[in-house]
Design an enzyme around this catalytic site. Sequence first.
Site, short mmCIF file in Angstrom:
data_model
loop_
_atom_site.label_atom_id
_atom_site.label_comp_id
_atom_site.label_asym_id
_atom_site.label_seq_id
_atom_site.Cartn_x
_atom_site.Cartn_y
_atom_site.Cartn_z
N TYR A 1 0.85 -1.19 0.00
CA TYR A 1 0.00 0.00 0.00
C TYR A 1 0.88 1.24 0.00
CZ TYR A 1 -3.64 -3.30 1.57
OH TYR A 1 -4.51 -4.36 1.70
N PHE B 1 -21.32 0.64 -1.41
CA PHE B 1 -22.49 0.64 -0.54
C PHE B 1 -22.46 1.79 0.48
CE2 PHE B 1 -22.26 -3.74 -2.08
CZ PHE B 1 -23.54 -3.86 -2.59
N GLY C 1 -16.47 0.78 -1.18
CA GLY C 1 -17.13 2.07 -0.98
C GLY C 1 -18.46 2.21 -1.69
N LEU D 1 -17.83 -3.12 2.10
CA LEU D 1 -18.78 -2.15 1.55
C LEU D 1 -18.63 -2.04 0.03
CD1 LEU D 1 -18.59 0.62 4.30
CD2 LEU D 1 -20.33 -1.15 3.99
#
Length: 345
Positions: free
Chosen positions: A62, A215, A213, A210
């Site tokens: 990341y 949802f 993102g 989610l």
Amino acid sequence: MAPVAMERVKLGSQGLEVSAVGLGCMGMTGNYGPAKEEAEMIKLIHHAVEMGVTFLDTADIYGPFTNEILVGKAIKGIRDKVQLATKCGFDIGADGMLSIRGDPAHVRACCEASLKRLGVECIDLYYQHRVDPKVPIEETMGEMKKLVEEGKIKYVGLSEAPADVIRRAHAVHPISAVQTEWSLWVRDVEVDVIPTCRELRIGFVPYSPLGRGFFAGAEVQSTGDIRQKFIPFFKPENLETNKKLLARVAKIAEEKNCTTNQLALAWVIRKGAPITVPIPGTTKVTNLKSNIGALTVKLSADEIQALEDAIPKEEVAGSRYGNVTREEQAAFLEEARQLARSTTI
């Protein structure tokens, strides 16, 4: 919203205990748009810990690398209050190309580098980020076991591993957690991965619970966003169809008097209990608080079924990963580096 009493969940049977909801930190340093300001993200992590969200998820890739540096700065002085998870398994070559490596030498080198970036003596949960098809999982796990014995890591995890590999790895050294994408629109793991985890008493950690993102109503960024480049769900030709499915979930959420993200997260929590701890990511305190609120959303068996009926697998447009060339990967990593240089990390 009244304060939510944070529950604790045991991942695996080796002693790892974490908050019932974790915090995915990836987006703080890019991938879903430009990296955020370091000071603000440190404040966000501190807010999370104060609210009981103590399970922090990062990875060496990341940033690349900048996310671990950020998390390391954030936990300085509060190390004993958090359960820290990071990962190894990707390698960036001199040509900028991304590859998967699970050989013992690489695992050890990655662990040593992560310890330095994080500024810690031991990593609580160390995942193999992706399984290397070129290296027997027994060899990779053998090195992980050595790292446990040396006190460099406490617990071992796997990310995106199929059921048969989980079994083989678990035979070498107990696996405490398996991390894989799981949400209302990505449900492959329900076939054999989650059942295997239940059988072997392994914790399950869904990332992107989610829908990256979706949802939560997140909008795809114009630059530095992997969703618009590599995730077919978010392609324009698929997005409009998927938004119609989202509207169905929103209607159910309205009837439940909760937000759409809370409902989608509650589905993961309730369906995956008692072995599951989702790690929704966010860069905003308001979203963090809202996600924690999902713990108060109760769902009956009929309501769980209604949510699944609202998003039939065959109606979801696109897929979670598309065909990406190595050159496209290298270009995105370079873009991420350029964006990261504009921050203070």
